[in-house]
Design an enzyme around this catalytic site. Structure first.
Site, PDB file in Angstrom:
ATOM      1  N   ARG A 151      59.458  37.336  15.216  1.00  0.00           N
ATOM      2  CA  ARG A 151      60.206  36.092  15.439  1.00  0.00           C
ATOM      3  C   ARG A 151      61.697  36.290  15.189  1.00  0.00           C
ATOM      4  O   ARG A 151      62.542  35.884  15.986  1.00  0.00           O
ATOM      5  CB  ARG A 151      59.660  34.985  14.505  1.00  0.00           C
ATOM      6  CG  ARG A 151      58.313  34.439  14.925  1.00  0.00           C
ATOM      7  CD  ARG A 151      57.759  33.505  13.860  1.00  0.00           C
ATOM      8  NE  ARG A 151      57.352  34.270  12.686  1.00  0.00           N
ATOM      9  CZ  ARG A 151      56.103  34.697  12.472  1.00  0.00           C
ATOM     10  NH1 ARG A 151      55.153  34.399  13.320  1.00  0.00           N
ATOM     11  NH2 ARG A 151      55.798  35.404  11.397  1.00  0.00           N
TER      12      ARG A 151
ATOM     13  N   GLY B 209      67.033  41.865   5.889  1.00  0.00           N
ATOM     14  CA  GLY B 209      66.621  40.460   5.866  1.00  0.00           C
ATOM     15  C   GLY B 209      65.175  40.319   5.445  1.00  0.00           C
ATOM     16  O   GLY B 209      64.735  39.243   5.046  1.00  0.00           O
TER      17      GLY B 209
ATOM     18  N   ALA C 208      70.033  40.193   1.745  1.00  0.00           N
ATOM     19  CA  ALA C 208      70.040  38.755   1.448  1.00  0.00           C
ATOM     20  C   ALA C 208      68.681  38.165   1.771  1.00  0.00           C
ATOM     21  O   ALA C 208      68.120  38.409   2.837  1.00  0.00           O
ATOM     22  CB  ALA C 208      71.120  38.060   2.262  1.00  0.00           C
TER      23      ALA C 208
ATOM     24  N   HIS D 256      57.090  26.695   4.580  1.00  0.00           N
ATOM     25  CA  HIS D 256      57.275  27.549   5.758  1.00  0.00           C
ATOM     26  C   HIS D 256      56.064  27.435   6.686  1.00  0.00           C
ATOM     27  O   HIS D 256      54.995  26.989   6.275  1.00  0.00           O
ATOM     28  CB  HIS D 256      57.463  29.019   5.341  1.00  0.00           C
ATOM     29  CG  HIS D 256      58.840  29.329   4.840  1.00  0.00           C
ATOM     30  ND1 HIS D 256      59.217  29.080   3.536  1.00  0.00           N
ATOM     31  CD2 HIS D 256      59.939  29.831   5.464  1.00  0.00           C
ATOM     32  CE1 HIS D 256      60.491  29.430   3.389  1.00  0.00           C
ATOM     33  NE2 HIS D 256      60.950  29.891   4.541  1.00  0.00           N
TER      34      HIS D 256
ATOM     35  N   LYS E 182      53.722  32.760   7.900  1.00  0.00           N
ATOM     36  CA  LYS E 182      54.508  33.522   6.914  1.00  0.00           C
ATOM     37  C   LYS E 182      53.567  34.288   5.992  1.00  0.00           C
ATOM     38  O   LYS E 182      52.565  33.749   5.521  1.00  0.00           O
ATOM     39  CB  LYS E 182      55.424  32.598   6.110  1.00  0.00           C
ATOM     40  CG  LYS E 182      56.328  33.364   5.159  1.00  0.00           C
ATOM     41  CD  LYS E 182      57.466  32.505   4.642  1.00  0.00           C
ATOM     42  CE  LYS E 182      58.312  33.232   3.603  1.00  0.00           C
ATOM     43  NZ  LYS E 182      58.966  34.438   4.126  1.00  0.00           N
TER      44      LYS E 182
ATOM     45  N   GLY F  45      61.507  34.535  -0.160  1.00  0.00           N
ATOM     46  CA  GLY F  45      62.605  35.259  -0.821  1.00  0.00           C
ATOM     47  C   GLY F  45      63.693  34.295  -1.262  1.00  0.00           C
ATOM     48  O   GLY F  45      64.300  34.465  -2.328  1.00  0.00           O
ATOM     49  N   THR F  46      63.924  33.267  -0.465  1.00  0.00           N
ATOM     50  CA  THR F  46      64.970  32.282  -0.798  1.00  0.00           C
ATOM     51  C   THR F  46      64.590  31.493  -2.049  1.00  0.00           C
ATOM     52  O   THR F  46      65.439  31.252  -2.917  1.00  0.00           O
ATOM     53  CB  THR F  46      65.162  31.319   0.396  1.00  0.00           C
ATOM     54  OG1 THR F  46      65.429  32.120   1.544  1.00  0.00           O
ATOM     55  CG2 THR F  46      66.296  30.351   0.162  1.00  0.00           C
TER      56      THR F  46
END
Ligand code: NAD
Length: 245
Positions: free
Chosen positions: A13, A76, A100, A133, A137, A143-144
């Site tokens: 994606r 990412g 990040a 999400h 996933k 991670g955020t």
């Protein structure tokens, strides 16, 4: 000068969003697309930067190869184990890496606001992070959400590994002040929602970010790719790219 990029995880994606968004960057050229089964080593000579949005188990080898061939790296991908993380970080002495958990400008603003709110509101507020999400996933929490919880732990001078409460079930007892709740919801096609809750007796503050398109992450990662080629070896994040530090 044109920055030449390889995308790993290109059929996913995010890989598809990156490929499509890259067409709108005049100074950036995608020179190869790499997914499971393709040979990154054969293509890497053509690029300045590798952008990795694949799977946690793939990033270690991608990072090692980038370090060997002196190519900058944007990471990412999320869901890395402690061992993956240790192995990936080793390469920061050889190449510049932007890593990040979230490349969107909005979420990086949320990171900044979360730190400020935690500092201002102080220790009486209970801290909880909630994320939602899409059903496909693979890793949880996102991670955020981990980054948000880490910011909260840092401000409170707690170790996240001890403070985190991942969901609650059964007779868990009253909430203590030294815990940070982290909760993952999965369903439908939600691109990524994150809320940080600061709850006290009599009042509650909630900071929320909702992503409705993957292009927001893709554009941030592509911006990071243009930035990273001019950096010295080291480990950077999106706050460095956006000049928020
Ligand atoms: P996805 O499952 O749709 O795509 C992953 C792709 O990686 C697949 O095409 C898969 O075949 C490929 N892949 C797996 N192993 C590989 C390997 N060894 N080499 C090359 N390719 C390989 O997942 P997605 O939704 O595109 O997300 C990818 C990653 O990016 C996840 O870890 C996700 O959490 C993360 N993500 C990060 C951000 C951010 O801003 N940092 C935003 C969104 C998603």
């Amino acid at each position: 000068m044109t920055t030449k990029v390889i995308i790993t995880g290109s059929k996913g994606r995010m890989g598809q969003a990156l490929t499509s968004c890259a067409r709108k960057f005049p100074n950036l050229q995608v020179v190869a697309l790499v997914d499971k089964g393709d040979d990154l080593a054969a293509a890497i000579g053509k690029c300045d930067v590798v952008i990795d949005f694949s799977a946690h188990a793939a990033t270690v080898e991608v990072a090692k190869l980038c370090a060997k061939r002196k190519k900058a790296l944007i990471i990412g991908t999320t869901g890395h184990t402690d061992t993956d993380t240790f192995e990936i970080k080793k390469n920061k002495t050889k190449i510049p890496i932007v890593w990040a958990s979230n490349f969107s400008t909005g979420v990086n603003t949320l990171f900044w606001l979360t730190r400020k709110a935690a500092e201002i509101l102080g220790p009486d507020f209970d801290l909880e992070v909630v994320e939602m999400h899409h059903r496909l996933k693979k890793d949880a929490p996102s991670g955020t959400a981990k980054s948000l919880a880490e910011i909260l732990a840092e401000v409170r001078k707690l170790h996240l590994s001890e403070a985190a409460r991942h969901g609650r079930n059964g007779i868990v007892g009253e909430r203590t002040q030294s815990e940070i709740g982290v909760h993952s919801i999965r369903g439908g096609d939600v691109v990524g929602d994150h809320t940080v809750i600061f709850a006290n007796t009599g009042e509650r503050v909630e900071l929320t970010h909702k992503a409705s398109s993957r292009d927001t992450f893709a554009n941030g990662a592509l911006r990071a790719a243009l930035w990273v080629v001019n950096q010295k070896p080291g480990l950077y994040d999106m706050q460095d790219v956006l000049g928020l530090k």
